[in-house]
Design an enzyme around this catalytic site. Structure first.
Site, PDB file in Angstrom:
ATOM      1  N   SER A 122       2.274  10.155   5.301  1.00  0.00           N
ATOM      2  CA  SER A 122       0.605   9.652   5.536  1.00  0.00           C
ATOM      3  C   SER A 122       0.690   8.772   6.507  1.00  0.00           C
ATOM      4  O   SER A 122       1.780   8.369   7.043  1.00  0.00           O
ATOM      5  CB  SER A 122       0.291   8.722   4.188  1.00  0.00           C
ATOM      6  OG  SER A 122      -0.583   7.962   4.341  1.00  0.00           O
ATOM      7  N   SER A 123      -0.686   8.533   7.143  1.00  0.00           N
ATOM      8  CA  SER A 123      -0.823   7.692   8.245  1.00  0.00           C
ATOM      9  C   SER A 123      -0.232   6.165   7.868  1.00  0.00           C
ATOM     10  O   SER A 123      -0.089   5.353   8.903  1.00  0.00           O
ATOM     11  CB  SER A 123      -2.190   7.585   8.896  1.00  0.00           C
ATOM     12  OG  SER A 123      -3.029   7.367   7.897  1.00  0.00           O
ATOM     13  N   CYS A 124      -0.148   5.881   6.691  1.00  0.00           N
ATOM     14  CA  CYS A 124       0.365   4.433   6.373  1.00  0.00           C
ATOM     15  C   CYS A 124       1.675   4.203   6.885  1.00  0.00           C
ATOM     16  O   CYS A 124       2.091   2.950   6.590  1.00  0.00           O
ATOM     17  CB  CYS A 124       0.058   3.987   4.995  1.00  0.00           C
ATOM     18  SG  CYS A 124       1.045   5.100   3.851  1.00  0.00           S
ATOM     19  N   TYR A 151       4.531   2.122  -0.820  1.00  0.00           N
ATOM     20  CA  TYR A 151       4.300   3.563  -0.767  1.00  0.00           C
ATOM     21  C   TYR A 151       4.571   4.215   0.699  1.00  0.00           C
ATOM     22  O   TYR A 151       5.359   5.132   0.855  1.00  0.00           O
ATOM     23  CB  TYR A 151       2.640   3.991  -0.862  1.00  0.00           C
ATOM     24  CG  TYR A 151       2.100   5.000  -0.378  1.00  0.00           C
ATOM     25  CD1 TYR A 151       2.349   6.091  -1.623  1.00  0.00           C
ATOM     26  CD2 TYR A 151       1.313   5.362   0.621  1.00  0.00           C
ATOM     27  CE1 TYR A 151       1.551   7.524  -1.385  1.00  0.00           C
ATOM     28  CE2 TYR A 151       0.647   6.602   0.691  1.00  0.00           C
ATOM     29  CZ  TYR A 151       0.752   7.586  -0.208  1.00  0.00           C
ATOM     30  OH  TYR A 151       0.262   8.826   0.076  1.00  0.00           O
ATOM     31  N   LYS A 155       7.438   7.100   1.877  1.00  0.00           N
ATOM     32  CA  LYS A 155       7.230   8.038   2.621  1.00  0.00           C
ATOM     33  C   LYS A 155       8.049   8.282   3.794  1.00  0.00           C
ATOM     34  O   LYS A 155       8.416   9.410   4.365  1.00  0.00           O
ATOM     35  CB  LYS A 155       5.577   8.107   3.160  1.00  0.00           C
ATOM     36  CG  LYS A 155       4.759   8.159   2.049  1.00  0.00           C
ATOM     37  CD  LYS A 155       4.534   9.723   1.626  1.00  0.00           C
ATOM     38  CE  LYS A 155       3.791  10.081   0.574  1.00  0.00           C
ATOM     39  NZ  LYS A 155       3.946  11.552  -0.005  1.00  0.00           N
ATOM     40  N   HIS A 194      -9.575   6.335  -3.513  1.00  0.00           N
ATOM     41  CA  HIS A 194      -9.763   6.057  -2.035  1.00  0.00           C
ATOM     42  C   HIS A 194     -11.168   5.669  -1.760  1.00  0.00           C
ATOM     43  O   HIS A 194     -12.159   6.068  -2.643  1.00  0.00           O
ATOM     44  CB  HIS A 194      -9.180   7.183  -0.907  1.00  0.00           C
ATOM     45  CG  HIS A 194      -7.816   7.190  -1.000  1.00  0.00           C
ATOM     46  ND1 HIS A 194      -7.256   8.299  -1.760  1.00  0.00           N
ATOM     47  CD2 HIS A 194      -6.767   6.512  -0.341  1.00  0.00           C
ATOM     48  CE1 HIS A 194      -5.801   8.316  -1.282  1.00  0.00           C
ATOM     49  NE2 HIS A 194      -5.676   7.212  -0.730  1.00  0.00           N
TER      50      HIS A 194
END
Ligand SMILES: NC(=O)C1=CN([C@@H]2O[C@H](COP(=O)(O)OP(=O)(O)OC[C@H]3O[C@@H](n4cnc5c(N)ncnc54)[C@H](OP(=O)(O)O)[C@@H]3O)[C@@H](O)[C@H]2O)C=CC1
Ligand SMILES: C[C@H]1O[C@H](OP(=O)(O)OP(=O)(O)OC[C@H]2O[C@@H](n3cnc4c(=O)[nH]c(N)nc43)[C@H](O)[C@@H]2O)[C@@H](O)[C@@H](O)C1=O
Length: 324
Positions: A122-124, A151, A155, A194
């Site tokens: 994910s972009s996070c 999270y 990832k 979201h």
């Protein structure tokens, strides 16, 4: 980051439409879109298990599954997923369940002879104040956004696990990093989802109930990049067929909007006539996370679905499948 040894492409993915492909998480937003995409391309041998049938946090069960089924390809779209509130409220679940699922699946896939695996991050994963647009090389260059660091750490471990297995075993594990996604089969939970599905539901319910106001979280100023899940599925299948590098690959739309702009757009698509009220006691999260997807564009893939078009289709799906 790349190496000649580890950058061989995998043309065999598209050459055999009866190859056995395990899509983990096939009933979720991403997994269901990947199944639709693979079926539309003529793939006939998809192996699918619900969470109830196979809990991927159970190592023995995952090993037994791989030993029995021996899939040739794996797309890992099963994870503990949620929006800013869920990430912030259940940090133990987000780090622990994701580490368990991805560790079990990646390791078993390698040991039971899977040819190629794609892991979704994910972009996070990127630092809170990464340069914008965020290149793949920004990974591990600064502190994470606190609302989703648990999270994000899981990832990042998934990316590193794919890299480690490639380096040590010359095994074809790749990672795709999608931006914020939306579309059919999204999670429309009022608190844990979201922003996009949360607002779609809230505006819809307000319209139906004749409410004058809808509460939106935060200040409205954060910027987010949204990609329709059918575009993401197209990119995932593209990567399965054409990328075998060490480094993860960003998958974004290249277009960002403020949360205020998004809220106005969702309001328009749903047809809610009332006012927005901003609840600034809720966290904004990271101020901006536009990804640099030029690496993927360089490989030959670009998105097709505009945000407006995607919202209209998603609201239609919501009306037909979710609303009470
Ligand atoms: N949604 C987004 O905006 C983004 C998603 N991603 C990534 O894409 C991937 C898919 O996300 P998304 O489709 O949105 O998530 P969803 O929550 O929609 O789907 C996740 C799926 O995984 C399954 N699952 C969860 N835990 C387990 C388990 N222990 N055993 C077996 N199955 C399990 C769920 O089944 P059940 O519901 O029955 O538990 C569900 O089908 C994730 O890796 C996520 O990080 C990346 C960027 C953005
Ligand atoms: C995909 C990505 O998703 C999460 O990060 P996020 O981008 O912050 O996601 P979000 O969609 O929850 O919020 C985006 C913005 O929108 C605002 N906002 C307004 N009103 C609502 C609302 O009603 N619900 C939600 N959830 N947000 C709202 C909210 O305050 C924030 O400013 C992480 O899980 C992360 O791990 C991750 O990978």
């Amino acid at each position: 980051m790349s190496s000649a040894i580890n950058d061989a492409t995998s043309p065999s993915f598209f050459s055999n439409k009866s190859a056995k492909i395990f899509v983990a998480g096939h009933r979720g937003l991403v997994g269901s879109a990947i199944v639709r995409k693979l079926q539309s391309l003529g793939f006939t041998n998809l192996v699918l298990r619900t969470h109830a049938d196979l809990d991927l946090t159970r190592q023995n069960d995952v090993e037994s599954f791989f030993a029995a089924e021996k899939p040739q390809f794996v797309i890992l779209a099963a994870a503990k997923v949620g929006g800013i509130h869920a990430n912030n409220t259940y940090p133990a679940d987000f780090i622990s369940l994701n580490l368990q699922i991805q560790t079990n699946v990646i390791d078993a896939a390698h040991r039971f002879g899977v040819t190629k695996l794609l892991f979704l991050g994910s972009s996070c994963i990127y630092p809170k104040f990464a340069p914008q647009p965020i290149p793949e090389s920004a990974l591990l260059t600064g502190p994470l956004e606190p609302t989703n660091e648990w999270y994000a750490i899981a990832k990042i471990a998934g990316i590193k696990m794919c890299q480690a297995y490639r380096i040590q075993h010359n095994w074809d594990a790749i990672s795709g990093m999608p931006t914020n996604l939306y579309g059919p089969h999204d999670n429309f939970h009022p608190e844990n989802s979201h922003v996009l599905p949360a607002l779609m539901r809230r505006f819809h319910e307000a319209k139906v109930n004749g409410a004058k106001e809808v509460v939106v979280w935060g200040t409205g100023s954060p910027l987010r990049e949204f990609l329709h899940v059918d575009d993401l599925a197209d990119a995932v299948v593209f990567l399965m067929g054409s990328y075998s590098g060490l480094e993860h690959v960003n998958v974004g739309s290249g277009k960002e909007v403020t949360i205020k702009e998004l809220a106005e757009l969702v309001k328009e698509v749903v047809g809610f006539q009332g006012q927005l009220v901003w609840d600034s006691s809720k966290p904004d999260g990271t101020p901006r996370k536009l990804m640099d997807s030029s690496k993927l564009a360089g490989l030959g893939w670009t998105p097709k679905i505009s945000l407006k078009e995607g919202l209209v289709g998603t609201y239609k799906w919501y009306l037909e499948n979710v609303k009470q």
